[in-house]
Design a protein around this motif. Structure first.
Motif, PDB file in Angstrom:
ATOM      1  N   ASP A 492      -4.833  -5.346  -1.584  1.00 31.29           N
ATOM      2  CA  ASP A 492      -5.794  -4.612  -0.758  1.00 31.29           C
ATOM      3  C   ASP A 492      -5.122  -3.852   0.375  1.00 31.29           C
ATOM      4  O   ASP A 492      -5.796  -3.357   1.284  1.00 31.29           O
ATOM      5  CB  ASP A 492      -6.838  -5.580  -0.196  1.00 31.29           C
ATOM      6  CG  ASP A 492      -6.216  -6.706   0.622  1.00 31.29           C
ATOM      7  OD1 ASP A 492      -4.953  -6.758   0.729  1.00 31.29           O
ATOM      8  OD2 ASP A 492      -6.970  -7.547   1.155  1.00 31.29           O
ATOM      9  N   ARG A 497      -3.234   1.603  -4.194  1.00 33.09           N
ATOM     10  CA  ARG A 497      -4.530   1.751  -4.833  1.00 33.09           C
ATOM     11  C   ARG A 497      -4.392   1.273  -6.282  1.00 33.09           C
ATOM     12  O   ARG A 497      -3.519   1.743  -7.017  1.00 33.09           O
ATOM     13  CB  ARG A 497      -4.981   3.207  -4.807  1.00 33.09           C
ATOM     14  CG  ARG A 497      -6.356   3.424  -5.497  1.00 33.09           C
ATOM     15  CD  ARG A 497      -6.875   4.828  -5.241  1.00 33.09           C
ATOM     16  NE  ARG A 497      -5.953   5.829  -5.746  1.00 33.09           N
ATOM     17  CZ  ARG A 497      -5.837   7.061  -5.224  1.00 33.09           C
ATOM     18  NH1 ARG A 497      -6.566   7.419  -4.186  1.00 33.09           N
ATOM     19  NH2 ARG A 497      -4.989   7.935  -5.740  1.00 33.09           N
ATOM     20  N   TYR A 509      -0.258  -0.457  -9.404  1.00 34.30           N
ATOM     21  CA  TYR A 509      -0.751   0.115  -8.155  1.00 34.30           C
ATOM     22  C   TYR A 509      -0.113   1.482  -7.937  1.00 34.30           C
ATOM     23  O   TYR A 509       1.090   1.666  -8.168  1.00 34.30           O
ATOM     24  CB  TYR A 509      -0.386  -0.770  -6.965  1.00 34.30           C
ATOM     25  CG  TYR A 509      -0.992  -2.155  -7.011  1.00 34.30           C
ATOM     26  CD1 TYR A 509      -2.300  -2.378  -6.596  1.00 34.30           C
ATOM     27  CD2 TYR A 509      -0.235  -3.243  -7.440  1.00 34.30           C
ATOM     28  CE1 TYR A 509      -2.853  -3.650  -6.624  1.00 34.30           C
ATOM     29  CE2 TYR A 509      -0.775  -4.519  -7.474  1.00 34.30           C
ATOM     30  CZ  TYR A 509      -2.090  -4.717  -7.069  1.00 34.30           C
ATOM     31  OH  TYR A 509      -2.626  -5.982  -7.109  1.00 34.30           O
TER      32      TYR A 509
END
Length: 513
Positions: A492, A497, A509
């Protein structure tokens, strides 16, 4: 006249009977080794269709990717750096040009390489064996020995010809190099016998150099074999023939430093491979014990001829292997095929030699081949679904890796840099991206140690967020691949992302901050 005619007829009949019994040409018996050899070759061809992912497949796929993109200046195959690489060999250059010219996918080209390498290997074994024996069954029995006469414990390594090992490495340059080596030995034996001209020996020198450049460890095996063929040649080569041998050797030595993609002789001082190869010296009897039958066959051959080429070949390989174990140079253990191959071939040839123990030896060899085949029965799992295999065979099957093709459906592009640990780093470059640190030792990468330390720093639990971000920026990282417990930035974190999820919960990610 009639008496002489009857005597001649009887002698001819007895001779034919002897050839049939000792030469193994009775139709039912002759078909058995051929049938089993063809069955194993067919199995390997079906395996090629599957192309199971394990071991070093990633580096070879990455090499073809880089050569497809830029055949003249491919750069490092694993990381974003302009360095040479020993993986850019004459064989992989040919494959890279094939990929560029045809537009075929990398893994399709690897299948083409596998079929070509397997064909070169099978024909090379037959070519080499026929220089020792013209018996119909000698070549297929030799192929069976090379694939199955190993040990009761499974052993896989590139450059080693066990059935399961070859199933996983058949698309590697080592298979091409082994096939080339068998043809090199056969052609050299024939050239020495016929006192061939300069052109032949110069061509053999180039073939030797190509083998060395394509897979360095197998090249050493090929060199020992070639030396054994010269030392054991009968009749002894004349001075003129030895001069041509020296000329071929000189041309080969000239080709090696002329190869533009990496410095062959620069590899001689490379280190860092000893610990990786220590396992070659463990569990010798479980891994290679069945080959002792071949050592016994070599002892018989030595009693017949102290200069038997297979005996000399074995002695050279065994001596270097032993020296590596005694001195701690465990990478020298990669020369072990130089001891195994002549032993396995000798075991096959001994079946066709006349002698009171021939049938007993043949029965013993047959039992050893059955045991070796059972040890490697899990190879069938690469062709037959595991659920369809009998329980004992399914227990021997080792599932291949799943690969990282799923990354490419998540907007990861060719040339992007991915942060990942060692195991993913062995696979991700196969699809075009780079990793921060190479998944394999790289002798020509000057900052290899720094890159490895950067990956460890990123994933280490005590590293601060600022330090992790600094690592990502230093190497231009666009993506991070990690399992939930790997460490690194939290999922997070605003700098990341989530872009995709792979097998067993692995997450991709995108670096956005």
């Amino acid at each position: 006249m009639r008496v002489a005619s009857k005597a001649a007829s009887k002698a001819a009949s007895e001779a034919a009977s002897k050839v049939a019994s000792e030469g193994g040409i009775r139709a039912p018996r002759a078909l058995v080794p051929h049938a089993f050899a063809l069955l194993l070759v067919a199995l390997l061809l079906l395996v090629i269709v599957r192309l199971p992912w394990a071991g070093d497949l990633g580096i070879h796929a990455a090499t073809i990717e880089r050569l497809r993109d830029d055949p003249l200046h491919p750069g490092n195959p694993l990381v974003d750096a302009d360095t040479p690489s020993p993986y850019y060999s004459p064989w992989t250059l040919l494959l890279g040009c094939l990929a560029k010219a045809t537009g075929l996918g990398t893994f399709v080209v690897l299948r083409v390489a596998a079929v070509a390498g397997l064909g070169l290997l099978v024909t090379g074994v037959g070519h080499f064996v026929r220089t020792f024996s013209t018996r119909r069954g000698a070549a297929p029995v030799a192929l069976l020995c090379l694939l199955l006469l190993w040990g009761p414990g499974l052993f896989d390594w590139s450059g080693f010809l066990g059935l399961n090992s070859l199933a996983l490495t058949v698309s590697y340059p080592s298979t091409f190099a082994l096939g080339s080596a068998f043809h090199l030995w056969a052609l050299l034996r024939k050239a020495l016998r016929s006192a061939a001209g300069w052109r032949v020996f110069l061509g053999l020198g180039v073939l030797w150099a190509v083998t060395l450049l394509s897979h360095q460890f197998t090249g050493v095996v090929a060199s020992f074999g070639a030396l054994a063929m010269v030392l054991g040649a009968r009749p002894r080569p004349t001075r003129a023939v030895l001069l041509r041998v020296a000329g071929g050797l000189a041309l080969g030595l000239a080709v090696l430093p002329a190869w533009p993609y990496y410095s062959f002789f620069g590899l001689l001082g490379a280190g860092g491979l000893e610990e990786i190869h220590r396992s070659l010296y463990r569990s010798l009897l479980p891994h290679f014990g069945l080959a002792l039958l071949g050592v016994a066959a070599l002892a018989v051959r030595w009693r017949r001829d102290h200069r038997d080429p297979l005996v000399i070949f074995f002695a050279l390989g065994a001596a270097m292997f032993a020296a590596g174990g005694l001195t701690g140079h465990y990478s020298w253990g990669r020369v072990l095929p130089a001891a195994l191959i002549p032993a396995q071939v000798a075991a096959a040839l001994e079946v066709f030699e006349a002698g009171p123990l021939r049938r007993a030896f043949a029965a013993l060899l047959g039992a050893a081949l059955v045991l070796g085949g059972w040890t490697q029965a899990g190879t069938v799992g690469y062709v037959v679904p595991r659920g369809a295999l009998p329980g004992p065979v399914a227990a021997k099957y080792r599932p291949p890796w799943t690969g990282y093709h799923w990354l490419m459906s998540s907007r990861v592009r060719y040339g992007d840099v991915v942060m990942a640990k060692t195991f993913p780093s062995r696979q991700i470059p196969a699809y075009g991206p780079y990793t921060v640190a190479p998944g394999y030792p790289d002798f020509f990468l000057p900052d290899e140690g720094e890159r490895g330390e950067a990956v460890r720093e990123y994933f280490a639990p005590g590293t601060t967020r600022a330090e992790r971000l600094a690592v990502l920026r230093r190497y231009g990282v666009r993506w991070v691949v990690a399992y939930p417990g790997d460490g690194g930035l939290r999922g997070d974190d605003p700098a990341l992302r989530e872009a995709g999820v792979g097998p067993r919960g692995q997450v991709l990610y995108e670096v956005v901050g």
